[in-house]
Scaffold this motif. Structure first.
Motif, PDB file in Angstrom:
ATOM      1  N   SER A   1       0.860  -1.196  -0.158  1.00  6.49           N
ATOM      2  CA  SER A   1      -0.320  -0.070  -0.004  1.00  6.49           C
ATOM      3  C   SER A   1       0.946   1.277   0.036  1.00  6.49           C
ATOM      4  O   SER A   1       2.029   1.224   0.248  1.00  6.49           O
ATOM      5  CB  SER A   1      -0.954  -0.049   1.161  1.00  6.49           C
ATOM      6  OG  SER A   1      -0.133   0.097   2.490  1.00  6.49           O
ATOM      7  N   ALA A   2       0.321   2.346  -0.340  1.00  8.60           N
ATOM      8  CA  ALA A   2       1.029   3.689  -0.640  1.00  8.60           C
ATOM      9  C   ALA A   2       1.447   4.250   0.726  1.00  8.60           C
ATOM     10  O   ALA A   2       2.314   4.911   1.007  1.00  8.60           O
ATOM     11  CB  ALA A   2       0.508   4.580  -1.514  1.00  8.60           C
ATOM     12  N   GLU A   3       0.616   3.988   1.646  1.00  6.99           N
ATOM     13  CA  GLU A   3       0.628   4.978   2.909  1.00  6.99           C
ATOM     14  C   GLU A   3       0.158   3.923   4.004  1.00  6.99           C
ATOM     15  O   GLU A   3      -0.746   3.091   3.920  1.00  6.99           O
ATOM     16  CB  GLU A   3      -0.355   6.294   2.874  1.00  6.99           C
ATOM     17  CG  GLU A   3      -1.728   6.026   2.789  1.00  6.99           C
ATOM     18  CD  GLU A   3      -2.402   7.360   3.051  1.00  6.99           C
ATOM     19  OE1 GLU A   3      -2.983   7.725   4.077  1.00  6.99           O
ATOM     20  OE2 GLU A   3      -2.388   8.000   2.054  1.00  6.99           O
ATOM     21  N   GLY A   4       0.810   4.204   5.155  1.00  8.86           N
ATOM     22  CA  GLY A   4       0.422   3.268   6.378  1.00  8.86           C
ATOM     23  C   GLY A   4      -0.688   3.820   7.277  1.00  8.86           C
ATOM     24  O   GLY A   4      -1.199   4.964   6.889  1.00  8.86           O
ATOM     25  N   ALA A   5      -1.231   2.972   8.092  1.00  7.50           N
ATOM     26  CA  ALA A   5      -2.248   3.370   8.860  1.00  7.50           C
ATOM     27  C   ALA A   5      -1.704   4.069  10.297  1.00  7.50           C
ATOM     28  O   ALA A   5      -0.620   3.711  10.524  1.00  7.50           O
ATOM     29  CB  ALA A   5      -3.098   2.290   9.275  1.00  7.50           C
ATOM     30  N   LYS A   6      -2.325   5.043  10.872  1.00  5.69           N
ATOM     31  CA  LYS A   6      -2.051   5.679  12.016  1.00  5.69           C
ATOM     32  C   LYS A   6      -2.613   4.925  13.309  1.00  5.69           C
ATOM     33  O   LYS A   6      -3.957   4.682  13.184  1.00  5.69           O
ATOM     34  CB  LYS A   6      -2.378   6.945  11.884  1.00  5.69           C
ATOM     35  CG  LYS A   6      -1.607   7.784  10.612  1.00  5.69           C
ATOM     36  CD  LYS A   6      -1.851   8.968  11.075  1.00  5.69           C
ATOM     37  CE  LYS A   6      -1.096   9.631   9.794  1.00  5.69           C
ATOM     38  NZ  LYS A   6      -0.085  10.457   9.655  1.00  5.69           N
ATOM     39  N   THR A   7      -1.971   4.939  14.251  1.00  2.42           N
ATOM     40  CA  THR A   7      -2.487   4.322  15.381  1.00  2.42           C
ATOM     41  C   THR A   7      -3.346   5.478  16.346  1.00  2.42           C
ATOM     42  O   THR A   7      -4.037   4.883  17.276  1.00  2.42           O
ATOM     43  CB  THR A   7      -1.413   3.580  16.316  1.00  2.42           C
ATOM     44  OG1 THR A   7      -0.473   4.597  17.096  1.00  2.42           O
ATOM     45  CG2 THR A   7      -0.778   2.866  15.418  1.00  2.42           C
ATOM     46  N   LEU A   8      -3.026   6.575  16.276  1.00  2.00           N
ATOM     47  CA  LEU A   8      -3.696   7.543  16.765  1.00  2.00           C
ATOM     48  C   LEU A   8      -3.686   7.527  18.386  1.00  2.00           C
ATOM     49  O   LEU A   8      -4.568   7.893  19.243  1.00  2.00           O
ATOM     50  CB  LEU A   8      -5.327   7.671  16.590  1.00  2.00           C
ATOM     51  CG  LEU A   8      -5.413   7.999  14.837  1.00  2.00           C
ATOM     52  CD1 LEU A   8      -7.047   7.669  14.590  1.00  2.00           C
ATOM     53  CD2 LEU A   8      -4.970   9.266  14.691  1.00  2.00           C
ATOM     54  N   GLY A   9      -2.675   6.942  18.996  1.00  2.00           N
ATOM     55  CA  GLY A   9      -2.226   6.836  20.254  1.00  2.00           C
ATOM     56  C   GLY A   9      -3.097   5.742  21.082  1.00  2.00           C
ATOM     57  O   GLY A   9      -2.949   5.813  22.265  1.00  2.00           O
ATOM     58  N   ALA A  10      -3.841   4.967  20.726  1.00  2.00           N
ATOM     59  CA  ALA A  10      -4.360   3.942  21.151  1.00  2.00           C
ATOM     60  C   ALA A  10      -3.630   2.678  21.147  1.00  2.00           C
ATOM     61  O   ALA A  10      -2.933   2.408  20.054  1.00  2.00           O
ATOM     62  CB  ALA A  10      -5.734   3.950  20.591  1.00  2.00           C
ATOM     63  N   PRO A  11      -3.808   1.891  21.982  1.00  2.21           N
ATOM     64  CA  PRO A  11      -3.035   0.354  21.887  1.00  2.21           C
ATOM     65  C   PRO A  11      -3.700  -0.397  20.712  1.00  2.21           C
ATOM     66  O   PRO A  11      -4.784  -0.223  20.504  1.00  2.21           O
ATOM     67  CB  PRO A  11      -3.096  -0.410  23.008  1.00  2.21           C
ATOM     68  CG  PRO A  11      -3.952   0.781  23.911  1.00  2.21           C
ATOM     69  CD  PRO A  11      -4.521   1.975  23.239  1.00  2.21           C
ATOM     70  N   ILE A  12      -2.819  -1.269  19.903  1.00  2.00           N
ATOM     71  CA  ILE A  12      -3.055  -2.250  18.986  1.00  2.00           C
ATOM     72  C   ILE A  12      -3.510  -3.502  19.540  1.00  2.00           C
ATOM     73  O   ILE A  12      -2.438  -4.005  20.413  1.00  2.00           O
ATOM     74  CB  ILE A  12      -2.334  -2.276  18.009  1.00  2.00           C
ATOM     75  CG1 ILE A  12      -1.755  -0.827  17.431  1.00  2.00           C
ATOM     76  CG2 ILE A  12      -2.478  -3.323  16.896  1.00  2.00           C
ATOM     77  CD1 ILE A  12      -0.725  -0.717  16.249  1.00  2.00           C
ATOM     78  N   ILE A  13      -4.397  -3.962  19.447  1.00  2.00           N
ATOM     79  CA  ILE A  13      -4.882  -5.369  19.881  1.00  2.00           C
ATOM     80  C   ILE A  13      -4.815  -6.395  18.741  1.00  2.00           C
ATOM     81  O   ILE A  13      -5.569  -6.347  17.669  1.00  2.00           O
ATOM     82  CB  ILE A  13      -6.250  -5.456  20.675  1.00  2.00           C
ATOM     83  CG1 ILE A  13      -6.183  -4.296  21.566  1.00  2.00           C
ATOM     84  CG2 ILE A  13      -6.523  -6.750  21.086  1.00  2.00           C
ATOM     85  CD1 ILE A  13      -7.627  -3.892  22.472  1.00  2.00           C
ATOM     86  N   LEU A  14      -4.123  -7.221  18.861  1.00  2.00           N
ATOM     87  CA  LEU A  14      -3.734  -8.467  17.869  1.00  2.00           C
ATOM     88  C   LEU A  14      -4.312  -9.838  18.381  1.00  2.00           C
ATOM     89  O   LEU A  14      -4.016 -10.080  19.620  1.00  2.00           O
ATOM     90  CB  LEU A  14      -2.525  -8.642  17.588  1.00  2.00           C
ATOM     91  CG  LEU A  14      -1.521  -7.393  17.022  1.00  2.00           C
ATOM     92  CD1 LEU A  14      -0.181  -7.990  16.740  1.00  2.00           C
ATOM     93  CD2 LEU A  14      -2.124  -6.779  15.816  1.00  2.00           C
ATOM     94  N   ASP A  15      -5.045 -10.411  17.580  1.00  2.00           N
ATOM     95  CA  ASP A  15      -5.219 -11.771  18.117  1.00  2.00           C
ATOM     96  C   ASP A  15      -4.098 -12.719  17.551  1.00  2.00           C
ATOM     97  O   ASP A  15      -3.619 -12.845  16.491  1.00  2.00           O
ATOM     98  CB  ASP A  15      -6.582 -12.322  17.244  1.00  2.00           C
ATOM     99  CG  ASP A  15      -6.955 -13.558  17.625  1.00  2.00           C
ATOM    100  OD1 ASP A  15      -6.275 -14.408  18.403  1.00  2.00           O
ATOM    101  OD2 ASP A  15      -8.291 -14.178  17.469  1.00  2.00           O
ATOM    102  N   SER A  16      -3.512 -13.490  18.571  1.00  2.00           N
ATOM    103  CA  SER A  16      -2.327 -14.384  18.056  1.00  2.00           C
ATOM    104  C   SER A  16      -2.584 -15.562  17.149  1.00  2.00           C
ATOM    105  O   SER A  16      -1.818 -15.709  16.374  1.00  2.00           O
ATOM    106  CB  SER A  16      -1.803 -15.041  19.477  1.00  2.00           C
ATOM    107  OG  SER A  16      -2.530 -16.115  19.956  1.00  2.00           O
TER     108      SER A  16
END
Length: 92
Positions: free
Chosen positions: A28-43
């Motif tokens: 993709s051309a540009e990345g996503a921004k986290t906006l200061g919130a934690p990212i939650i990933l499902d393992s």
């Protein structure tokens, strides 16, 4: 000391914004921004853990996202293993 990563008994990995280098979809051309919130990933949605082209430790996801981190490989590997075992753990 602030936590970098946290795992839960549900098999989730919580990544705090201070540890995120970038979050983007491959090709993709540009990345996503986290906006200061934690990212939650499902393992269960992590394909593999490796380094990206810039040399950052990166979780490669089933949905095509790459989450690059400003942490050491061993810390990310430990978080992934604890999440897969569904053990609550904090990595500082």
């Amino acid at each position: 000391m602030k936590a970098k990563l946290e795992t839960t008994v549900e098999g989730l990995i919580i990544i705090y914004p201070s540890s995120v280098q970038s979050m983007r979809r491959a090709n993709s051309a540009e990345g996503a921004k986290t906006l200061g919130a934690p990212i939650i990933l499902d393992s269960q949605q992590i394909c593999f853990l490796a380094f990206n082209n810039e040399g950052y430790v990166t979780f490669f996801m089933n949905n095509g996202f790459e989450i690059s981190l400003k942490i050491e490989y061993q810390e990310a590997k430990n978080a992934y293993n604890y999440a897969k075992m569904k053990v609550m753990h904090i990595i500082e």
